[in-house]
Design an enzyme around this catalytic site. Structure first.
Site, mmCIF file in Angstrom:
data_model
loop_
_atom_site.group_PDB
_atom_site.id
_atom_site.type_symbol
_atom_site.label_atom_id
_atom_site.label_comp_id
_atom_site.label_asym_id
_atom_site.label_seq_id
_atom_site.Cartn_x
_atom_site.Cartn_y
_atom_site.Cartn_z
ATOM 1 N N ASN A 71 3.877 -11.407 -1.843
ATOM 2 C CA ASN A 71 5.130 -11.666 -1.138
ATOM 3 C C ASN A 71 4.883 -12.589 0.048
ATOM 4 O O ASN A 71 3.809 -12.566 0.650
ATOM 5 C CB ASN A 71 5.803 -10.363 -0.676
ATOM 6 C CG ASN A 71 5.039 -9.621 0.413
ATOM 7 O OD1 ASN A 71 4.378 -8.624 0.159
ATOM 8 N ND2 ASN A 71 5.133 -10.091 1.666
ATOM 9 N N THR A 73 5.541 -13.167 3.827
ATOM 10 C CA THR A 73 5.869 -12.282 4.948
ATOM 11 C C THR A 73 6.673 -13.064 5.980
ATOM 12 O O THR A 73 6.212 -14.076 6.499
ATOM 13 C CB THR A 73 4.582 -11.727 5.585
ATOM 14 O OG1 THR A 73 3.804 -11.088 4.570
ATOM 15 C CG2 THR A 73 4.912 -10.714 6.673
ATOM 16 N N LYS A 95 8.949 -10.296 2.106
ATOM 17 C CA LYS A 95 8.957 -9.104 2.943
ATOM 18 C C LYS A 95 9.414 -9.515 4.330
ATOM 19 O O LYS A 95 8.781 -10.348 4.991
ATOM 20 C CB LYS A 95 7.567 -8.488 3.012
ATOM 21 C CG LYS A 95 7.405 -7.510 4.164
ATOM 22 C CD LYS A 95 6.257 -6.615 3.952
ATOM 23 C CE LYS A 95 5.727 -6.106 5.266
ATOM 24 N NZ LYS A 95 4.673 -5.115 5.062
ATOM 25 N N LYS A 97 10.294 -8.563 8.153
ATOM 26 C CA LYS A 97 10.089 -7.600 9.235
ATOM 27 C C LYS A 97 11.411 -7.408 9.986
ATOM 28 O O LYS A 97 12.094 -8.389 10.321
ATOM 29 C CB LYS A 97 9.016 -8.119 10.194
ATOM 30 C CG LYS A 97 7.614 -8.036 9.610
ATOM 31 C CD LYS A 97 7.075 -6.611 9.715
ATOM 32 C CE LYS A 97 5.604 -6.575 9.320
ATOM 33 N NZ LYS A 97 5.072 -5.198 9.426
ATOM 34 N N ASP A 127 10.499 -4.052 6.124
ATOM 35 C CA ASP A 127 9.526 -3.131 6.726
ATOM 36 C C ASP A 127 10.009 -2.744 8.114
ATOM 37 O O ASP A 127 10.099 -3.581 9.002
ATOM 38 C CB ASP A 127 8.156 -3.817 6.806
ATOM 39 C CG ASP A 127 7.054 -2.861 7.252
ATOM 40 O OD1 ASP A 127 7.352 -1.703 7.596
ATOM 41 O OD2 ASP A 127 5.881 -3.291 7.250
ATOM 42 N N ASN A 129 8.510 -0.276 9.938
ATOM 43 C CA ASN A 129 7.389 0.288 10.698
ATOM 44 C C ASN A 129 7.751 1.605 11.407
ATOM 45 O O ASN A 129 7.352 1.832 12.543
ATOM 46 C CB ASN A 129 6.841 -0.736 11.710
ATOM 47 C CG ASN A 129 6.088 -1.870 11.020
ATOM 48 O OD1 ASN A 129 6.552 -3.011 11.004
ATOM 49 N ND2 ASN A 129 4.958 -1.585 10.416
ATOM 50 N N GLU A 155 10.146 -0.283 3.493
ATOM 51 C CA GLU A 155 8.832 0.231 3.864
ATOM 52 C C GLU A 155 8.945 1.040 5.151
ATOM 53 O O GLU A 155 9.490 0.557 6.150
ATOM 54 C CB GLU A 155 7.901 -0.981 4.038
ATOM 55 C CG GLU A 155 6.437 -0.655 4.184
ATOM 56 C CD GLU A 155 5.589 -1.941 4.100
ATOM 57 O OE1 GLU A 155 5.893 -2.835 3.268
ATOM 58 O OE2 GLU A 155 4.639 -2.064 4.872
ATOM 59 N N ASP A 178 3.903 3.445 4.299
ATOM 60 C CA ASP A 178 2.771 2.659 4.814
ATOM 61 C C ASP A 178 2.033 3.459 5.890
ATOM 62 O O ASP A 178 0.981 4.031 5.631
ATOM 63 C CB ASP A 178 3.278 1.310 5.359
ATOM 64 C CG ASP A 178 2.167 0.459 5.969
ATOM 65 O OD1 ASP A 178 0.985 0.797 5.777
ATOM 66 O OD2 ASP A 178 2.473 -0.544 6.639
ATOM 67 N N LYS A 202 -3.926 -0.304 2.173
ATOM 68 C CA LYS A 202 -4.617 -1.364 2.905
ATOM 69 C C LYS A 202 -6.101 -1.076 2.862
ATOM 70 O O LYS A 202 -6.537 0.041 3.146
ATOM 71 C CB LYS A 202 -4.113 -1.431 4.352
ATOM 72 C CG LYS A 202 -2.597 -1.639 4.375
ATOM 73 C CD LYS A 202 -2.075 -2.266 5.620
ATOM 74 C CE LYS A 202 -0.557 -2.397 5.475
ATOM 75 N NZ LYS A 202 0.042 -3.394 6.307
HETATM 76 O O1 LIG Z 1 2.655 -6.609 3.979
HETATM 77 C C1 LIG Z 1 2.679 -7.799 4.383
HETATM 78 O O2 LIG Z 1 3.298 -8.675 3.779
HETATM 79 C C2 LIG Z 1 1.962 -8.201 5.634
HETATM 80 C C3 LIG Z 1 1.173 -7.148 6.325
HETATM 81 C C4 LIG Z 1 1.943 -6.365 7.334
HETATM 82 O O3 LIG Z 1 3.141 -6.371 7.330
HETATM 83 C C5 LIG Z 1 1.202 -5.629 8.336
HETATM 84 C C6 LIG Z 1 0.121 -6.232 8.920
HETATM 85 C C7 LIG Z 1 -0.625 -5.620 9.916
HETATM 86 C C8 LIG Z 1 -0.269 -4.358 10.328
HETATM 87 C C9 LIG Z 1 0.817 -3.715 9.748
HETATM 88 C C10 LIG Z 1 1.545 -4.329 8.737
HETATM 89 C C11 LIG Z 1 2.652 -3.540 8.089
HETATM 90 O O4 LIG Z 1 2.860 -3.627 6.861
HETATM 91 O O5 LIG Z 1 3.298 -2.751 8.742
HETATM 92 MG MG LIG Z 2 4.214 -1.819 6.852
#
Ligand SMILES: O=C(O)CCC(=O)c1ccccc1C(=O)O
Ligand SMILES: [Mg+2]
Length: 325
Positions: A71, A73, A95, A97, A127, A129, A155, A178, A202
């Site tokens: 994907n 980012t 993806k 953020k 995502d 987080n 995510e 995640d 990861k």
């Molecule tokens: O998943 C991706 O496309 C990039 C990686 C990413 O988002 C990430 C990178 C470093 C720390 C946390 C994250 C996360 O997925 O939250």
């Molecule tokens: Mg994540």
């Protein structure tokens, strides 16, 4: 084994960071990366070290595929930048953020609208987080699903497994875990409570390619291999993991090299036509590094090496070489 310090700059702020630094290991089998974020303690960092140590000394297990779908980012950037990044991409999956600050909803929706506008046929995932409580998650996921014209998955909408499970019962969009896996190692709880449809894995936080592959069978759900925004040396390990999984139904989050102004190699691991071809990476570049950062890494390496050695994860001796040039 020789160990160096590297430093790279992000084009856009990522995870609140403007730069990325870490260690590059040269062992019997080749180059590997160890780059725990600075907010992680020595015990956590020791697991990241184990991943890099194994890759540098033993290399990677047998691959079942040579190219990995990935994907693009899209960081939490303004709509104009997001549109430019999405238009320039060859990936079939994006993806995005979101939820980077408490009032981000309008910006998140705008970012999703422009990504969809730039890529009418792409899959879009978001995502959060772990930023939301259950009610906010349900409300925002529905709005974002509309803005994006459909979401592949969300995510980590909430921080806890209980809240993730509650959200999953109330929305149709699939949920991916995640932080619950990478920080809390709560896969058993996730399965018991029905908190996720997909597991994000990861390489470094899970202790390496072999350790993660061994655990995969017990996950009982599809996995998406994602980066920890490593240099191309670290991305190579993520690709090895993705290449060894028996099934790979979703694009992986390994197309993060372009988030850097300049990677550790002039020939970084970037996608062509939405796929990254697997190959070894030899670093030849780092941004300038001051003595203080070198000293911090020297001390941290000592501490994490001791921890990892006590846990039987590393052995032998290393030579700390200082800054990588
Ligand atoms: O998943 C991706 O496309 C990039 C990686 C990413 O988002 C990430 C990178 C470093 C720390 C946390 C994250 C996360 O997925 O939250
Ligand atoms: Mg994540």
């Amino acid at each position: 084994m020789e160990i160096y310090v590297y430093r790279l700059k992000f084009k856009n702020r990522f995870r609140g960071l403007t730069e990325r630094d870490g260690l590059l290991l040269r062992g019997r089998a080749g180059w590997a990366e160890v780059s725990p974020f600075w907010d992680y303690d020595d015990a956590v960092a020791a697991t990241w070290l184990a991943a890099g140590f194994e890759a540098a000394q033993r290399g990677y297990p047998k691959h079942v595929r040579n190219v990995i779908p990935v994907n693009e980012t899209i960081p939490a950037v303004d709509a104009h930048t997001a549109h430019r990044l999405a238009t320039a991409s060859t990936c079939g999956t994006f993806k995005v953020k979101i939820a980077e600050h408490p009032d981000s909803l309008a910006e998140d929706v705008a970012r999703l609208e422009v990504v969809r506008d730039a890529q009418p046929n792409a899959k879009i995932r978001v995502d959060a987080n772990g930023a939301w409580n259950v009610d906010t998650a349900v409300k925002h996921i529905l709005l974002m699903e509309q803005a994006a014209g459909g979401l592949e998955y969300v995510e980590q909408p909430c921080r806890t497994v209980e809240d993730m499970a509650a959200v999953r019962r109330r929305v149709e969009v699939p949920i991916a875990a995640d932080e619950s896996i990478r920080l809390d190692h709560a896969i058993d709880d996730i399965k018991r409570k029905g908190a996720a449809d997909i597991a994000i894995v990861k390489n470094q936080p899970l202790g390496g390619v072999r350790a993660t592959l061994e655990r995969f069978a017990s996950y009982g759900m599809p996995v998406v291999v994602s980066s920890a925004v490593e240099s191309s040396v670290g991305l190579r390990a993520g690709l090895a993991l993705a290449a060894s999984l028996p099934q790979l139904p979703h694009a992986c989050g390994l197309a993060t090299s372009r988030l850097f102004e300049r990677d550790v190699t002039a020939d970084p691991l970037v996608p062509r036509g939405g796929y990254i071809e697997i190959r070894d990476v030899v670093p030849e570049h780092s941004e300038a590094i001051d003595d203080e950062l070198i000293e911090r890494w020297r001390l941290r390496l000592e501490a994490m090496w001791q921890r990892a050695e006590r846990r039987g994860l590393v052995g032998g001796r290393y030579t700390f070489m200082g800054r990588f040039v």
